[in-house]
Design a protein around this motif. Structure first.
Motif, mmCIF file in Angstrom:
data_model
loop_
_atom_site.group_PDB
_atom_site.id
_atom_site.type_symbol
_atom_site.label_atom_id
_atom_site.label_comp_id
_atom_site.label_asym_id
_atom_site.label_seq_id
_atom_site.Cartn_x
_atom_site.Cartn_y
_atom_site.Cartn_z
ATOM 1 N N HIS A 14 42.858 32.225 45.139
ATOM 2 C CA HIS A 14 42.385 32.575 46.463
ATOM 3 C C HIS A 14 42.956 33.759 47.186
ATOM 4 N N GLU A 15 44.539 33.735 46.961
ATOM 5 C CA GLU A 15 45.119 34.738 47.231
ATOM 6 C C GLU A 15 44.804 36.241 46.627
ATOM 7 N N LYS A 16 44.554 36.144 45.543
ATOM 8 C CA LYS A 16 44.276 37.319 44.505
ATOM 9 C C LYS A 16 42.881 37.947 45.062
ATOM 10 N N LEU A 17 41.973 37.010 45.024
ATOM 11 C CA LEU A 17 40.724 37.286 45.552
ATOM 12 C C LEU A 17 40.742 37.965 46.961
ATOM 13 N N TRP A 18 41.188 37.285 48.022
ATOM 14 C CA TRP A 18 41.630 37.886 49.368
ATOM 15 C C TRP A 18 42.423 39.261 49.352
ATOM 16 N N TYR A 19 43.137 39.383 48.513
ATOM 17 C CA TYR A 19 44.030 40.849 48.506
ATOM 18 C C TYR A 19 43.105 41.904 48.243
ATOM 19 N N ARG A 20 41.900 41.426 47.401
ATOM 20 C CA ARG A 20 40.901 42.657 47.244
ATOM 21 C C ARG A 20 39.828 42.888 48.418
ATOM 22 N N ILE A 21 39.620 41.889 49.203
ATOM 23 C CA ILE A 21 38.596 41.981 50.401
ATOM 24 C C ILE A 21 39.173 42.577 51.329
ATOM 25 N N ASP A 22 38.598 43.375 52.089
ATOM 26 C CA ASP A 22 39.039 44.287 53.131
ATOM 27 C C ASP A 22 38.675 43.771 54.486
#
Length: 141
Positions: free
Chosen positions: A117-125
């Protein structure tokens, strides 16, 4: 103030995954679907509150290295989440061992879910401005 919509969105998206995981694990460990439902829905409330404040704390962190940050956040959140699940499991079943089993069972599944979840959100602006993307070195796409 301006980043709170991001934190709320992350809270809701992770809590959805986490609640399903806890509901299934609680049902499996207790062998009682109603226990799974009760723990799952109670933790929906407790963990949303706890997760929001955890997210606010980490947003202010000066740790910008992506992998190090995600690993530290994963472990700090898992500690908080496991204690919460243990307490809820104990209170609902009346048995501290059942609470411990449910909390222990979710350690691995939740850490994997949280890290992803964190890896995904790190890429979402979503919810970030240009300045924040640059200073936090957040990579989008």
């Amino acid at each position: 103030m301006k980043f709170r919509k991001r934190h709320l969105a992350k809270t809701i998206s992770y809590r959805t995954l986490g609640t399903l995981d806890t509901l299934l694990l609680s049902w499996f460990v207790s062998n009682d679907f109603s226990v799974g439902i009760k723990i799952g829905f109670l933790e929906l409330v407790t963990k949303m509150i706890l997760y929001y404040f955890h997210e606010r704390f980490w947003f202010k962190s000066k740790i910008t290295d992506s992998n190090r940050r995600h690993i530290l956040k994963t472990f700090s959140w898992r500690g908080i989440g496991t204690v919460d699940t243990f307490i809820l499991g104990w209170l609902i079943t009346g048995n501290p061992l059942t609470g411990l089993k449910i909390g222990g069972a979710e350690v691995i599944t939740k850490m994997l879910l949280y890290f992803g979840h964190e890896k995904l959100w790190y890429r979402i602006d979503y919810g970030l401005d240009q300045y924040t993307r640059k200073t936090k070195k957040i990579k989008t796409k």
